[in-house]
Write a protein that holds these residues in place. Sequence first.
Motif, mmCIF file in Angstrom:
data_model
loop_
_atom_site.group_PDB
_atom_site.id
_atom_site.type_symbol
_atom_site.label_atom_id
_atom_site.label_comp_id
_atom_site.label_asym_id
_atom_site.label_seq_id
_atom_site.Cartn_x
_atom_site.Cartn_y
_atom_site.Cartn_z
ATOM 1 N N GLN A 140 34.579 -0.154 -17.704
ATOM 2 C CA GLN A 140 35.141 0.702 -16.659
ATOM 3 C C GLN A 140 35.857 -0.089 -15.569
ATOM 4 O OE1 GLN A 140 31.617 2.760 -15.329
ATOM 5 N NE2 GLN A 140 31.889 4.451 -16.753
ATOM 6 N N VAL A 141 35.318 -1.253 -15.208
ATOM 7 C CA VAL A 141 35.786 -1.923 -13.985
ATOM 8 C C VAL A 141 36.501 -3.251 -14.210
ATOM 9 C CG1 VAL A 141 33.919 -0.850 -12.668
ATOM 10 C CG2 VAL A 141 33.594 -3.153 -13.586
ATOM 11 N N ALA A 142 36.447 -3.812 -15.415
ATOM 12 C CA ALA A 142 37.092 -5.110 -15.653
ATOM 13 C C ALA A 142 38.602 -5.007 -15.496
ATOM 14 C CB ALA A 142 36.748 -5.614 -17.056
ATOM 15 N N PRO A 143 39.254 -6.059 -15.000
ATOM 16 C CA PRO A 143 40.713 -6.054 -14.891
ATOM 17 C C PRO A 143 41.367 -5.753 -16.248
ATOM 18 C CG PRO A 143 39.784 -7.953 -13.760
ATOM 19 C CD PRO A 143 38.657 -7.320 -14.506
ATOM 20 N N LYS A 144 42.477 -5.055 -16.199
ATOM 21 C CA LYS A 144 43.161 -4.670 -17.427
ATOM 22 C C LYS A 144 43.541 -5.908 -18.233
ATOM 23 C CE LYS A 144 46.812 -1.577 -19.069
ATOM 24 N NZ LYS A 144 47.943 -0.695 -18.658
ATOM 25 N N ASP A 154 34.375 -6.612 -27.901
ATOM 26 C CA ASP A 154 34.847 -7.859 -27.294
ATOM 27 C C ASP A 154 34.053 -8.169 -26.029
ATOM 28 O OD1 ASP A 154 36.619 -10.112 -27.143
ATOM 29 O OD2 ASP A 154 37.668 -9.088 -25.517
ATOM 30 N N ILE A 155 33.701 -7.138 -25.277
ATOM 31 C CA ILE A 155 32.865 -7.339 -24.087
ATOM 32 C C ILE A 155 31.522 -7.930 -24.498
ATOM 33 C CG2 ILE A 155 31.642 -6.196 -22.192
ATOM 34 C CD1 ILE A 155 33.884 -4.109 -22.174
ATOM 35 N N LEU A 156 30.937 -7.376 -25.544
ATOM 36 C CA LEU A 156 29.649 -7.875 -26.036
ATOM 37 C C LEU A 156 29.751 -9.345 -26.446
ATOM 38 C CD1 LEU A 156 26.709 -7.442 -27.033
ATOM 39 C CD2 LEU A 156 27.691 -6.649 -29.214
ATOM 40 N N VAL A 157 30.762 -9.653 -27.259
ATOM 41 C CA VAL A 157 30.907 -11.019 -27.786
ATOM 42 C C VAL A 157 31.181 -12.005 -26.653
ATOM 43 C CG1 VAL A 157 32.340 -12.508 -29.233
ATOM 44 C CG2 VAL A 157 31.638 -10.253 -30.069
ATOM 45 N N SER A 191 31.926 4.034 -10.502
ATOM 46 C CA SER A 191 31.820 2.587 -10.689
ATOM 47 C C SER A 191 32.933 1.850 -9.949
ATOM 48 C CB SER A 191 31.870 2.238 -12.184
ATOM 49 O OG SER A 191 30.748 2.762 -12.864
ATOM 50 N N ARG A 192 34.141 2.375 -10.014
ATOM 51 C CA ARG A 192 35.270 1.713 -9.346
ATOM 52 C C ARG A 192 35.136 1.769 -7.828
ATOM 53 N NH1 ARG A 192 40.555 1.423 -12.372
ATOM 54 N NH2 ARG A 192 41.484 2.068 -10.392
ATOM 55 N N VAL A 193 34.701 2.909 -7.320
ATOM 56 C CA VAL A 193 34.511 3.053 -5.873
ATOM 57 C C VAL A 193 33.433 2.086 -5.383
ATOM 58 C CG1 VAL A 193 33.604 4.611 -4.096
ATOM 59 C CG2 VAL A 193 35.346 5.423 -5.690
#
Length: 287
Positions: free
Chosen positions: A34-38, A46-49, A219-221
């Motif tokens: 949700q919050v990682a930079p694009k 990929d986040i998991l790995v 989450s972003r807020v």
Amino acid sequence: MDASTINELIAGSVGGAAQVIVGQPLDTIKTRAQVAPKGMFKGPMDILVQTIRKEGFFALYKGMASPLIGIAGVNSLLFAAYGVSRRIISPFPQLSLKEIAAAGAMAGAANAILASPVEMFKVRMQGQYGAATDKRLHVVVSDMWSHWGFRKGIMRGYWVTVAREIPAYAGFYTAFEFTKRKFSKTYGPQIPVWALLTSGATGGIGYWLACYPLDVVKSRVQLRTTPPTGTPVQYIGHEIRMIVSESGVSGLFRGLSPSLLRSIPAAASTFAAFELTREYLREYTGI
């Protein structure tokens, strides 16, 4: 406070602890999606790995201290508020699904009081990616308090948490009760544990389907360096427009797949632990 409410508070604490322990790794993946930079990650896998490779397996449990410390209060409040809401709506134990949804919405609104700071600290811990400057939980809490105070710091994102919790718990309890009642027609009032687990998992899926875009906004807020400005309606609307302009409508659903996957074991364990603890307390206390 009557004995039945105390039983619900205790059972809610046990259920909440089970939820955090079981669901935290997928919750971390969900929040980072949700919050990682694009462009930082290609997707949930990929986040998991990358998380395990760069930060180690236990990085998946980042931010767990906040909900684990607060979960007793949060889930105790939730289940107690739901029990009280049911009794306010109807003096009869068997509510219609519409009444169940209303009771769930009322419980969700009450739950946001404690859920907002717990979620805020969890999100800020999960939004750190293993740099040398990463902060421990007590430092995050201290910084938010010293820089922004209680309302803009500790309770940041309160109103969007309220907006999320109302439909979320209406969906949660409606899906849970609907599934549980279907099983009860086959097995009677004492349904098997596996059926209880299935009902809880269905409730968890109902929770996320009812509220997910608002969870992304929350989450972003909560992760922003500065508090939101304007009324809740204005800053929620502004955040939604920002997400859509950056990533399209699909941006409102980033991280949904790990959330749904998480909801199956997490909600199942929550309800199973809650129901089994409450049944034990009922037999022990007679109430």
